[in-house]
Design a protein around this motif. Sequence first.
Motif, mmCIF file in Angstrom:
data_model
loop_
_atom_site.group_PDB
_atom_site.id
_atom_site.type_symbol
_atom_site.label_atom_id
_atom_site.label_comp_id
_atom_site.label_asym_id
_atom_site.label_seq_id
_atom_site.Cartn_x
_atom_site.Cartn_y
_atom_site.Cartn_z
ATOM 1 N N LYS A 10 -6.475 2.147 -7.055
ATOM 2 C CA LYS A 10 -7.058 1.753 -5.783
ATOM 3 C C LYS A 10 -5.930 1.535 -4.777
ATOM 4 C CE LYS A 10 -10.276 -1.450 -3.741
ATOM 5 N NZ LYS A 10 -11.188 -2.570 -3.950
ATOM 6 N N LYS A 11 -6.069 2.135 -3.602
ATOM 7 C CA LYS A 11 -5.026 2.036 -2.580
ATOM 8 C C LYS A 11 -5.189 0.746 -1.782
ATOM 9 C CE LYS A 11 -4.374 6.949 -2.048
ATOM 10 N NZ LYS A 11 -4.390 8.092 -1.145
ATOM 11 N N THR A 12 -4.071 0.071 -1.587
ATOM 12 C CA THR A 12 -4.052 -1.140 -0.770
ATOM 13 C C THR A 12 -3.758 -0.760 0.676
ATOM 14 O OG1 THR A 12 -1.687 -1.513 -1.059
ATOM 15 C CG2 THR A 12 -3.151 -2.453 -2.741
ATOM 16 N N ALA A 13 -3.883 -1.738 1.562
ATOM 17 C CA ALA A 13 -3.551 -1.499 2.973
ATOM 18 C C ALA A 13 -2.082 -1.112 3.112
ATOM 19 C CB ALA A 13 -3.862 -2.738 3.798
ATOM 20 N N GLU A 72 1.844 5.598 3.358
ATOM 21 C CA GLU A 72 1.507 7.029 3.396
ATOM 22 C C GLU A 72 1.485 7.536 4.832
ATOM 23 O OE1 GLU A 72 -2.158 7.720 1.347
ATOM 24 O OE2 GLU A 72 -1.312 7.209 -0.611
ATOM 25 N N SER A 73 0.944 6.735 5.731
ATOM 26 C CA SER A 73 0.880 7.123 7.139
ATOM 27 C C SER A 73 2.287 7.237 7.731
ATOM 28 C CB SER A 73 0.060 6.099 7.917
ATOM 29 O OG SER A 73 0.047 6.418 9.282
ATOM 30 N N ASP A 82 -0.298 0.528 0.838
ATOM 31 C CA ASP A 82 -0.179 1.913 0.374
ATOM 32 C C ASP A 82 -0.575 2.885 1.479
ATOM 33 O OD1 ASP A 82 0.534 1.023 -2.179
ATOM 34 O OD2 ASP A 82 -1.522 1.168 -2.949
ATOM 35 N N ILE A 83 -1.655 2.573 2.158
ATOM 36 C CA ILE A 83 -2.150 3.444 3.231
ATOM 37 C C ILE A 83 -1.154 3.476 4.391
ATOM 38 C CG2 ILE A 83 -3.989 3.741 4.937
ATOM 39 C CD1 ILE A 83 -5.890 2.547 2.761
#
Length: 67
Positions: free
Chosen positions: A10-13, A19-20, A15-16
């Motif tokens: 599950k991706k956390t904030a 990635e961005s 992680d997102i």
Amino acid sequence: MVDLSKLEKKKTAGDIAAESAYTEAVTYLQATDWQVIAKYERKRPIPDEVQAKRKAALDIVIDDSAT
């Protein structure tokens, strides 16, 4: 029986956001690669602002690749 190999993390904030930042850094590097080529092929200088932003983008990309 449950196939655990199909489970996804599950991706956390964070992680997102990482990635961005990585995607934006790669996009900037790709958009300014021509300036690096022009520097070496035609002795054309790279503006200081572009050099600084490329260094910051490279730091993000290299740091993310190590993890």
